[in-house]
Write an enzyme that holds these catalytic residues in place. Sequence first.
Site, PDB file in Angstrom:
ATOM      1  N   HIS A  12       0.479  -1.133  -0.033  1.00  0.00           N
ATOM      2  CA  HIS A  12       0.002   0.104   0.006  1.00  0.00           C
ATOM      3  C   HIS A  12       0.811   1.271  -0.247  1.00  0.00           C
ATOM      4  O   HIS A  12       0.365   2.415   0.454  1.00  0.00           O
ATOM      5  CB  HIS A  12      -1.086  -0.019   1.034  1.00  0.00           C
ATOM      6  CG  HIS A  12      -0.163  -0.007   2.330  1.00  0.00           C
ATOM      7  ND1 HIS A  12      -0.726  -0.431   3.569  1.00  0.00           N
ATOM      8  CD2 HIS A  12       0.695   0.845   2.844  1.00  0.00           C
ATOM      9  CE1 HIS A  12      -0.077  -0.290   4.914  1.00  0.00           C
ATOM     10  NE2 HIS A  12       1.187   0.446   4.231  1.00  0.00           N
ATOM     11  N   HIS A  59      -2.035   4.511   9.933  1.00  0.00           N
ATOM     12  CA  HIS A  59      -0.727   5.059  10.090  1.00  0.00           C
ATOM     13  C   HIS A  59      -0.872   6.326  10.911  1.00  0.00           C
ATOM     14  O   HIS A  59      -0.553   7.415  10.603  1.00  0.00           O
ATOM     15  CB  HIS A  59       0.103   5.073   8.878  1.00  0.00           C
ATOM     16  CG  HIS A  59       0.160   4.405   8.042  1.00  0.00           C
ATOM     17  ND1 HIS A  59      -0.721   3.654   7.251  1.00  0.00           N
ATOM     18  CD2 HIS A  59       1.072   3.271   7.749  1.00  0.00           C
ATOM     19  CE1 HIS A  59      -0.402   2.650   6.389  1.00  0.00           C
ATOM     20  NE2 HIS A  59       0.753   2.402   6.781  1.00  0.00           N
ATOM     21  N   HIS A 193      10.106  -3.924   4.709  1.00  0.00           N
ATOM     22  CA  HIS A 193      10.573  -2.421   4.887  1.00  0.00           C
ATOM     23  C   HIS A 193      10.823  -2.146   6.222  1.00  0.00           C
ATOM     24  O   HIS A 193      10.251  -2.555   7.343  1.00  0.00           O
ATOM     25  CB  HIS A 193       9.705  -1.554   3.958  1.00  0.00           C
ATOM     26  CG  HIS A 193       8.114  -1.429   4.556  1.00  0.00           C
ATOM     27  ND1 HIS A 193       7.269  -2.531   4.791  1.00  0.00           N
ATOM     28  CD2 HIS A 193       7.766  -0.443   4.665  1.00  0.00           C
ATOM     29  CE1 HIS A 193       6.269  -2.015   4.984  1.00  0.00           C
ATOM     30  NE2 HIS A 193       6.305  -0.705   5.078  1.00  0.00           N
ATOM     31  N   GLU A 240       3.836  -5.243   8.821  1.00  0.00           N
ATOM     32  CA  GLU A 240       2.375  -5.163   8.231  1.00  0.00           C
ATOM     33  C   GLU A 240       2.004  -6.515   7.473  1.00  0.00           C
ATOM     34  O   GLU A 240       0.705  -6.475   7.266  1.00  0.00           O
ATOM     35  CB  GLU A 240       2.606  -4.016   7.129  1.00  0.00           C
ATOM     36  CG  GLU A 240       2.597  -2.720   7.658  1.00  0.00           C
ATOM     37  CD  GLU A 240       2.704  -1.653   6.674  1.00  0.00           C
ATOM     38  OE1 GLU A 240       2.592  -0.236   7.119  1.00  0.00           O
ATOM     39  OE2 GLU A 240       2.938  -1.983   5.439  1.00  0.00           O
TER      40      GLU A 240
HETATM   41  C1  DHB Z   1       6.418   3.557   2.533  1.00  0.00           C
HETATM   42  C2  DHB Z   1       5.757   2.065   2.911  1.00  0.00           C
HETATM   43  C3  DHB Z   1       4.531   2.127   3.781  1.00  0.00           C
HETATM   44  O1  DHB Z   1       3.986   0.820   3.919  1.00  0.00           O
HETATM   45  C4  DHB Z   1       4.193   3.228   4.407  1.00  0.00           C
HETATM   46  O2  DHB Z   1       3.011   2.997   5.180  1.00  0.00           O
HETATM   47  C5  DHB Z   1       4.593   4.514   4.263  1.00  0.00           C
HETATM   48  C6  DHB Z   1       5.889   4.555   3.628  1.00  0.00           C
HETATM   49  C7  DHB Z   1       7.537   3.558   1.865  1.00  0.00           C
HETATM   50  O3  DHB Z   1       7.900   2.532   1.373  1.00  0.00           O
HETATM   51  O4  DHB Z   1       7.760   4.742   1.616  1.00  0.00           O
HETATM   52 FE    FE Z   2       2.262   1.119   5.783  1.00  0.00          FE
END
Ligand code: DHB
Ligand code: FE
Length: 284
Positions: A12, A59, A193, A240
């Site tokens: 997302h 978030h 991530h 996540e």
């Molecule tokens: C990014 C990824 C995410 O899942 C998020 O909520 C905010 C930023 C990113 O990769 O920049």
């Molecule tokens: Fe996210």
Amino acid sequence: MAHLSASVYTSHVPAIGAALDLGKSAEPYWQPLFKGYEYSKQWMKDNTPDVVFLVYNDHATAFSLDIIPTFAIGCAAEFQPADEGWGPRPVPKVIGHPELASHIAHSVIQQDFDLTIVNKMDVDHGLTVPLSLMCGQPTAWPCTVIPFAVNVVQYPVPSGKRCFQLGQAIGRAIESFDQPLNVQIWGTGGMSHQLQGPRAGLINKEFDARFMDLLIKDPEAAAAIPHIDYVRDAGSEGIELVMWLIARGAMADVNGGAKAELMHRFYHVPASNTAVGHAILKNG
Ligand code: DHB
Ligand code: FE
């Protein structure tokens, strides 16, 4: 009765929404990513459900440190795209399904999972970016949506096992609703991530590939991945991915039904700070 026809899994990343909204999807950086969703947009057109039960995380947009629900179900008639600092995304408002949402809340709570009922909330990129990826840029979303928010932002977060079992309860709840609705369940977020600290920018392709393999073929094993493995191998935001396990747990094959059919699988690096993963499973 209502029928759960399919599950969809997708990242997302907020920058994907910005790329679409600013008309940049054909640029060389973004083009390969959106190409991976061409099949999905056509599949969505050909298999438009009445309702999407959309598992995502907020978030710190609708919720703050004041109140942190682990699992929250959106029962409102509509949900506005949230202002995350640059104004709300120019996407349609989300139309809910209060009747089915109330039924699912009742059924799932009676199956011993404590949910927070939400009657008013704005929805952030966690929910609107998956809709954009699957539906493109329509003037109205093609179906109603029940937002289901999971806390993966503030510790303590739920385990993958708990999420998988909750998905099983949600599947039973959907199938026991006495209206002939076609329902999909989407699990969103991921993949590996980390957005902060010394490991910011971490992407682990091996972990992502193994997670997708297990999710599709051996979901119980995916559900058994302990929390510490996500943090170590997939980064602080890799957690996540437990939301994908809620969608997977609702599928018929893990509840004594027919085998799920893999319709599409896609993986691409990079997109902002993470990898984009995506799959579609159809109930047999
Ligand atoms: C990014 C990824 C995410 O899942 C998020 O909520 C905010 C930023 C990113 O990769 O920049
Ligand atoms: Fe996210």
